[in-house]
Scaffold this active site. Sequence first.
Site, mmCIF file in Angstrom:
data_model
loop_
_atom_site.group_PDB
_atom_site.id
_atom_site.type_symbol
_atom_site.label_atom_id
_atom_site.label_comp_id
_atom_site.label_asym_id
_atom_site.label_seq_id
_atom_site.Cartn_x
_atom_site.Cartn_y
_atom_site.Cartn_z
ATOM 1 N N CYS A 2 0.846 -1.184 0.000
ATOM 2 C CA CYS A 2 0.000 0.000 0.000
ATOM 3 C C CYS A 2 0.886 1.240 0.000
ATOM 4 C CB CYS A 2 -0.863 0.015 1.238
ATOM 5 S SG CYS A 2 -1.681 -1.535 1.576
ATOM 6 N N ARG A 27 2.177 1.158 -5.974
ATOM 7 C CA ARG A 27 2.337 0.310 -4.794
ATOM 8 C C ARG A 27 1.100 -0.539 -4.514
ATOM 9 N NH1 ARG A 27 6.572 1.621 -0.899
ATOM 10 N NH2 ARG A 27 5.410 0.319 0.510
ATOM 11 N N TRP A 70 -3.430 -2.141 -1.235
ATOM 12 C CA TRP A 70 -3.268 -3.468 -1.836
ATOM 13 C C TRP A 70 -3.778 -4.429 -0.782
ATOM 14 C CZ3 TRP A 70 -0.497 -7.939 -0.638
ATOM 15 C CH2 TRP A 70 -0.341 -8.865 -1.671
ATOM 16 N N ASN A 94 0.176 0.679 6.610
ATOM 17 C CA ASN A 94 0.787 -0.309 5.716
ATOM 18 C C ASN A 94 1.356 -1.404 6.589
ATOM 19 O OD1 ASN A 94 0.343 1.229 3.515
ATOM 20 N ND2 ASN A 94 2.486 1.643 3.048
ATOM 21 N N GLY A 95 1.289 -2.646 6.097
ATOM 22 C CA GLY A 95 1.852 -3.754 6.858
ATOM 23 C C GLY A 95 0.749 -4.695 7.295
ATOM 24 N N GLU A 461 12.344 -16.608 -16.085
ATOM 25 C CA GLU A 461 11.966 -15.196 -16.046
ATOM 26 C C GLU A 461 10.926 -14.877 -17.128
ATOM 27 O OE1 GLU A 461 12.014 -12.949 -14.042
ATOM 28 O OE2 GLU A 461 11.774 -11.088 -15.145
ATOM 29 N N LYS A 465 7.217 -13.354 -16.335
ATOM 30 C CA LYS A 465 6.752 -12.086 -16.922
ATOM 31 C C LYS A 465 5.436 -12.294 -17.647
ATOM 32 C CE LYS A 465 8.701 -9.882 -15.531
ATOM 33 N NZ LYS A 465 9.719 -9.372 -14.620
ATOM 34 N N GLU A 468 2.503 -12.892 -15.251
ATOM 35 C CA GLU A 468 2.263 -11.716 -14.423
ATOM 36 C C GLU A 468 1.437 -10.650 -15.156
ATOM 37 O OE1 GLU A 468 6.010 -9.950 -13.504
ATOM 38 O OE2 GLU A 468 5.183 -8.608 -12.012
ATOM 39 N N HIS A 484 10.435 -35.306 -17.950
ATOM 40 C CA HIS A 484 10.219 -35.991 -16.673
ATOM 41 C C HIS A 484 8.872 -35.635 -16.057
ATOM 42 C CE1 HIS A 484 14.205 -37.641 -16.824
ATOM 43 N NE2 HIS A 484 14.675 -36.439 -17.123
ATOM 44 N N LYS A 583 4.051 -3.088 -6.726
ATOM 45 C CA LYS A 583 5.464 -2.937 -7.081
ATOM 46 C C LYS A 583 6.383 -3.285 -5.932
ATOM 47 C CE LYS A 583 8.676 -1.594 -9.954
ATOM 48 N NZ LYS A 583 8.998 -2.619 -10.978
HETATM 49 C C1 F6R Z 1 8.151 -9.468 -11.293
HETATM 50 C C2 F6R Z 1 8.479 -8.613 -10.171
HETATM 51 C C3 F6R Z 1 8.554 -9.240 -8.821
HETATM 52 C C4 F6R Z 1 9.706 -8.623 -8.019
HETATM 53 C C5 F6R Z 1 9.704 -9.175 -6.583
HETATM 54 C C6 F6R Z 1 10.864 -8.632 -5.778
HETATM 55 O O1 F6R Z 1 8.135 -8.716 -12.464
HETATM 56 O O2 F6R Z 1 8.667 -7.442 -10.318
HETATM 57 O O3 F6R Z 1 8.690 -10.619 -8.900
HETATM 58 O O4 F6R Z 1 10.901 -8.937 -8.654
HETATM 59 O O5 F6R Z 1 8.516 -8.814 -5.946
HETATM 60 O O6 F6R Z 1 10.834 -7.245 -5.703
HETATM 61 P P1 F6R Z 1 12.117 -6.407 -5.336
HETATM 62 O O7 F6R Z 1 13.106 -6.597 -6.426
HETATM 63 O O8 F6R Z 1 11.657 -4.996 -5.198
HETATM 64 O O9 F6R Z 1 12.634 -6.985 -4.046
#
Ligand code: F6R
Length: 588
Positions: A2, A27, A70, A94-95, A461, A465, A468, A484, A583
């Site tokens: 948040c 956020r 969030w 937040n938290g 990765e 992506k 997500e 497997h 984020k």
């Molecule tokens: C995927 C993504 C997340 C972050 C993860 C860690 O695109 O952005 O998987 O990589 O939440 O976030 P940070 O790097 O801020 O610790």
Amino acid sequence: MCGIVGYAGKRRAAPLLYAGLKRLEYRGYDSAGIATLAEKIEVKKCTGPVANLRAAVDLKGTCGIGHTRWATHGAPTAANAHPHVYGRFAVVHNGIIENDRALRKMCEARGESFSSETDSEVIAHLLERLYRGDLLEALKRVASVLEGSYALAVLCADEPGKIALAREKSPLVLGRGKLGNFLASDVPALVGACLEICPLRDGEFALITESEVTMSEGERFISPDWLPLERGRGESGKAGHAHYMEKEICEIPAALCRSRETASGAVFSRVREELCAAKNIRLVACGTAYHASLAAKYAFEKLARVPAEVTVASEFRYQDPILSENSAVIAVSQSGETADTLAAAKLAKERGAKVIAVVNEARSSLSALADETLPINAGREVCVAATKSYVAQLSVLYTLAASVAEAQGRRGYGDLLSELPSLARETVKAGRAVGGWAPHFAAARSAYFIGRGADAVTALEGSLKLKEVSYLPSEGYPAGELKHGTLALIEEGTPVVAVLTSQELAEKTMNAVHETRARGAKVFLVTSIPAYAGEKGLTGCVVIPPCTEVYSPALAAIPLQLLAYYVALARGCDPDKPRNLAKSVTVE
Ligand code: F6R
């Protein structure tokens, strides 16, 4: 997760809070709210994006708090949106309050009724109960019974013009500017409004008014350590791109150039010494940063022949890791605020290890905790999905691995990194062709990504992506592992992306490609070996420039990021704000 903002000054608070929330929307974006205090507390809340809160700019008062949510406890409804008001108090939080059930029961037993399902509302109830005429003292009393994590900002109708704050395991920053004093969960909310900032540390409290900022830890007053807020920390909009995701992928070459500055400082030399002296190197991270760490392990082991172990940060503490003062723990995090990565770094420090933070936000909680910080200098990343920060993390981690290798007489790997920015430029250009693959994925039920060696990391990765931002179920797999079990999922038309940058492993990857083709898969190849572009039966192929195999994830990820972007568009998704995600993941 948040976002929190607050303001006490001479201007009307609501428009400033609204602007701050807009900047923090990355956020969390399921609901939002603002409370201001003039003669009484007034609140406006909405579900959905911050733009839905536009009407709140009319709220009166020169002091107020705002929140973008969030959801953790309770659905994203207006009732569950912050600020939560009870009696004389309005609270943004937040938290996660871990003992919320017990506290709520206690309040309910006293006949108090709750208007939300959140864990946060209980804080307003406790404030009302423990208030004895001093807002900050009441907040301290409440904090002493809370378990879990919190960044809190509180208004009290009996004390106009004041905001009380508390921080425990969730970021909170004070700001001062010409218009008054501010607070935020994250520095970007303060850009443009503040000239100086002061991050709070765990266990610290603050009280802000129009003219004063006081900080304390327990009963002890402390003087704020103001730091200049650099200009240019804000982002410059989408710069003509349709989405931040596309813009940030296009910024990868520039981010790679800037990431190289990190290698020239004294901190970098100290970190290299630490790593050379370490008996064991461990990397901890989450999500995309975890994938960057996997690629770094490959580099440390291949180039420097130094073993490196990678652990998902959320598992680290529970594995009772074996660490000593001879261990080096590299904590990788774009935001530097990820709760699990912070907790892992904290444990590593407690066990005597040297902690090195590799972060994009140099003034983050992780860098405050770490012994050394290496900034990746990717520039602000707004899109929730990490793109340019992933590649910049790789660049800094590769530079470290190359310099440890050099210290052991294995020279030359550092020089090869200088080519990455221009190769990335070519890759972004070539990678655009994946736009033509999007319809095959848009209509599919699932997708698979395969590769071997360093390409297996790219497969993981690429898959993360895609799921997500486009919500298409997908898996990334080491190509040799497919038969497997996962091969059972391949059917007529299933899209499979094969990543192939290693000449040595090329035939082995191609075996897996043939196995999936034989089961009806549509195969899309991302390769740096042009000879394979003409392979029969491919539905699509993108040729990227060749580079040292160990470094190839930095380039091969780019077409896969673009693929995720185009598939998201084809499926009608907003790639910048994937549902359910935020984020900065500041809860465990
Ligand atoms: C995927 C993504 C997340 C972050 C993860 C860690 O695109 O952005 O998987 O990589 O939440 O976030 P940070 O790097 O801020 O610790």
